[in-house]
Design an enzyme around this catalytic site. Structure first.
Site, PDB file in Angstrom:
ATOM      1  N   HIS A 121      68.081  53.169  22.262  1.00 19.24           N
ATOM      2  CA  HIS A 121      67.558  54.275  21.455  1.00 19.24           C
ATOM      3  C   HIS A 121      68.079  55.634  21.910  1.00 19.24           C
ATOM      4  O   HIS A 121      68.607  56.420  21.124  1.00 19.24           O
ATOM      5  CB  HIS A 121      66.032  54.293  21.496  1.00 19.24           C
ATOM      6  CG  HIS A 121      65.387  53.061  20.963  1.00 19.24           C
ATOM      7  ND1 HIS A 121      65.901  52.326  19.915  1.00 19.24           N
ATOM      8  CD2 HIS A 121      64.238  52.412  21.321  1.00 19.24           C
ATOM      9  CE1 HIS A 121      65.116  51.302  19.655  1.00 19.24           C
ATOM     10  NE2 HIS A 121      64.099  51.326  20.489  1.00 19.24           N
ATOM     11  N   ASP A 168      64.973  49.033  28.044  1.00 19.81           N
ATOM     12  CA  ASP A 168      64.149  49.005  26.835  1.00 19.81           C
ATOM     13  C   ASP A 168      64.409  50.194  25.920  1.00 19.81           C
ATOM     14  O   ASP A 168      64.370  50.045  24.694  1.00 19.81           O
ATOM     15  CB  ASP A 168      62.669  48.968  27.238  1.00 19.81           C
ATOM     16  CG  ASP A 168      61.749  48.699  26.062  1.00 19.81           C
ATOM     17  OD1 ASP A 168      62.101  47.855  25.212  1.00 19.81           O
ATOM     18  OD2 ASP A 168      60.672  49.316  25.988  1.00 19.81           O
ATOM     19  N   GLU A 214      55.754  57.675  25.269  1.00 16.38           N
ATOM     20  CA  GLU A 214      54.684  56.829  24.766  1.00 16.38           C
ATOM     21  C   GLU A 214      53.437  57.053  25.608  1.00 16.38           C
ATOM     22  O   GLU A 214      53.527  57.159  26.840  1.00 16.38           O
ATOM     23  CB  GLU A 214      55.075  55.356  24.823  1.00 16.38           C
ATOM     24  CG  GLU A 214      56.295  54.996  24.013  1.00 16.38           C
ATOM     25  CD  GLU A 214      56.635  53.528  24.128  1.00 16.38           C
ATOM     26  OE1 GLU A 214      55.884  52.702  23.587  1.00 16.38           O
ATOM     27  OE2 GLU A 214      57.646  53.203  24.781  1.00 16.38           O
ATOM     28  N   ASP A 250      62.434  23.749  14.263  1.00 12.91           N
ATOM     29  CA  ASP A 250      62.750  23.752  15.691  1.00 12.91           C
ATOM     30  C   ASP A 250      64.178  24.265  15.785  1.00 12.91           C
ATOM     31  O   ASP A 250      65.121  23.612  15.308  1.00 12.91           O
ATOM     32  CB  ASP A 250      62.628  22.341  16.264  1.00 12.91           C
ATOM     33  CG  ASP A 250      62.912  22.298  17.768  1.00 12.91           C
ATOM     34  OD1 ASP A 250      63.633  23.195  18.268  1.00 12.91           O
ATOM     35  OD2 ASP A 250      62.435  21.372  18.442  1.00 12.91           O
ATOM     36  N   LEU A 251      64.347  25.436  16.358  1.00 11.19           N
ATOM     37  CA  LEU A 251      65.642  26.123  16.294  1.00 11.19           C
ATOM     38  C   LEU A 251      66.743  25.409  17.064  1.00 11.19           C
ATOM     39  O   LEU A 251      67.913  25.771  16.945  1.00 11.19           O
ATOM     40  CB  LEU A 251      65.482  27.558  16.801  1.00 11.19           C
ATOM     41  CG  LEU A 251      64.510  28.422  15.995  1.00 11.19           C
ATOM     42  CD1 LEU A 251      64.453  29.838  16.551  1.00 11.19           C
ATOM     43  CD2 LEU A 251      64.893  28.447  14.521  1.00 11.19           C
ATOM     44  N   LYS A 264      65.044  56.461  11.242  1.00 10.05           N
ATOM     45  CA  LYS A 264      64.024  57.501  11.092  1.00 10.05           C
ATOM     46  C   LYS A 264      64.562  58.646  10.233  1.00 10.05           C
ATOM     47  O   LYS A 264      65.717  59.059  10.387  1.00 10.05           O
ATOM     48  CB  LYS A 264      63.588  58.013  12.472  1.00 10.05           C
ATOM     49  CG  LYS A 264      62.777  56.993  13.260  1.00 10.05           C
ATOM     50  CD  LYS A 264      62.330  57.560  14.594  1.00 10.05           C
ATOM     51  CE  LYS A 264      61.446  56.560  15.333  1.00 10.05           C
ATOM     52  NZ  LYS A 264      60.155  56.355  14.673  1.00 10.05           N
TER      53      LYS A 264
END
Length: 490
Positions: A235, A230, A211, A87-88, A177
């Site tokens: 990115h 996002d 995507e 349990d963090l 990548k």
């Protein structure tokens, strides 16, 4: 070198979809350091054996048959894998973790936080209180790091109170990548392109992260995040810095990250007027992808009715320095687009004076990131077949487009590693070059915040686009305004 690698969020999607498969491939390739242990941490009641069986079911059901482990391979890999219920929020559970780690003294301990970012501060605080922040420990922070600048700074303060900057590794797997690494090699390991890598030779640069999938079962998370947070804040901007940075003085991590930070600080800031002019946001509606009908964003599971969250962003930006003054950079990302691909396209200027008949397309360099890694250089060449000119009294040479195509899978068939595999190996080895420094991350948030602020005050700019297309028509108009076109429209 011995290591202990601890995954917080050991039963989460990221762990079984990306991290464990990457570790297995590193083990299969013989690249994992010797004497390693992998510990998955989660709240479920499991034993080592039950967790290993759960992991086996996940790894052996993957779509890529070549990456599935054989029975013997999994048994040998699974011997490295252990499980601990935690349990963090409970200090006593961190004491149990410390006791497990102290059953031996590993050379390196990496804590990978594959959890929701709001847990980062409490995990780091508890690790520090348990004495698990000694010099042999590193912590890897998975994106998204914060929801805005203030929350990102709060996370960085909490992490920085426990770990030094060199111990805190903010991961952006796009930097792992192979094509991105070869972008560095292309620019700084060869003399060919650097004299051309400037405003006098380059007309524009396009970065596309597309995507074909929708939000799937992640509608609740995605609706709180959106495409700008996002994909663009991390990115896309990291890729932009790799393209636009000045040559670093060395391959040292901070020398590289210093140059990337200079690019972020040189980006022309947005205001309400430039957001309205230079940023397009969209949301997909029902359409057809790969010959199959798919629902619109508002019909996806867990997406609130009437949501204005963007699933597509295209923007025009400029790097305000001597190398890039006047060169537009176009960034684009979206869900449910025509194809899944990520690429950087460098469009060179046309020849100042053509001696050949017809209209020739300018040279173009394409850095392909996914689904295939490679480089394409588009040139013009003579066919060797002559035809009469308009006057009919002599022969005129015609040029045709040709390309030089480097497929990294074919060029390096035995030395390839995936992005997460590369990043995990670098984390274990303490190589920081591909990890994002806190000042980079905060500067990226500082640049996108005016866009978020403008959207908060103006909800009228959301465009819709059919799934299976390249986004709203306004994205094409954004580039056409400068006399250019997106690569697939050229």
């Amino acid at each position: 070198m011995s290591f202990d690698l601890v995954f917080f969020g050991g039963t989460g999607d990221l762990t079984w979809r990306k991290l464990m498969p990457a570790l297995f491939q590193a083990w299969r390739h013989g690249k994992l350091p010797a004497q390693g242990r992998i510990l998955a941490v989660a709240r479920d009641e499991r034993s080592d054996a039950s967790y290993r069986q759960w992991l086996k079911d996940k790894l052996t059901s993957g779509d890529d048959l070549a990456k599935r482990p054989t029975e013997d391979e999994f048994e040998r890999f699974a011997a490295l894998v252990h499980y601990l219920r935690m349990d963090l929020s409970q200090p006593g559970d961190y004491a149990v973790l410390r006791q497990w780690l102290q059953t031996r003294q590993a050379d390196t301990v990496v804590m990978y936080l594959a959890t929701s970012p709001h847990l980062f501060p409490v995990i780091c605080e508890q690790l520090g209180a348990a004495g698990l922040n000694h010099p042999a420990v590193r912590v890897v922070l998975e994106k998204p790091l914060g929801h805005d600048l203030a929350s990102a700074q709060a996370i960085n303060r909490a992490v920085g109170a426990v770990f030094s900057e060199r111990q805190a590794l903010r991961i952006d797997h796009y930097l792992g990548k192979p094509s991105v690494q070869n972008l560095m090699a292309l620019r700084f390991g060869n003399v060919l392109f650097e004299p051309l890598w400037r405003r006098e030779s380059i007309a524009n640069i396009q970065i596309t992260l597309a995507e074909s999938l929708g939000v799937g079962t992640r509608g609740d998370f995605y609706d709180r995040t959106g495409a700008l947070r996002d994909m663009v804040q991390n990115h896309a901007l990291q890729l932009l810095t790799m393209v636009a940075m000045e040559p670093p003085s060395s391959a040292d991590a901070d020398a590289i990250r210093d140059e990337k930070l200079k690019v972020l600080r040189s980006l022309k800031p947005f205001d309400a007027a430039s957001v309205a002019r230079d940023v397009v946001r969209g949301q997909y509606r029902a359409g057809t992808v790969g010959g199959m009908s798919v629902p619109g964003y508002l019909d996806e599971a867990k997406v609130p009715a009437g949501s204005h969250t963007e699933t597509f962003v295209a923007l025009r930006c400029e790097v305000q320095n001597w190398r890039w003054a006047g060169v537009p950079f176009y960034l684009r990302t979206g869900k449910r687009l025509a194809h899944r691909h990520a690429e950087i396209v460098v469009n060179f200027r046309p020849t100042p004076h053509s001696i050949f008949p017809g209209t020739q397309p300018p040279n173009q360099l394409v850095i392909k990131l996914q689904p295939d890694d490679g480089l394409q250089l588009h040139l013009l060449a003579a066919k060797g077949a002559l035809g009469p000119d308009l006057a009919g009294d002599h022969q005129a040479e015609h040029l045709s487009p040709v390309s030089l195509d480097l497929d990294f899978d074919k060029a390096f068939p035995t030395d390839r590693v995936g992005a997460y595999e590369r990043m995990l190996l670098d984390a274990l080895a303490g190589r920081l070059n591909l990890f994002v420094r806190s000042d980079e991350q905060e500067q990226a948030w500082r640049w996108v915040e005016p866009i978020l602020e403008a959207w908060r005050h103006d909800g009228s700019g959301l465009k819709t686009y059919s799934a299976g297309t390249w986004g709203p028509a306004a994205a094409s108009a954004l580039v056409a305004r400068d006399g250019f076109a997106w690569a697939e429209e050229s």
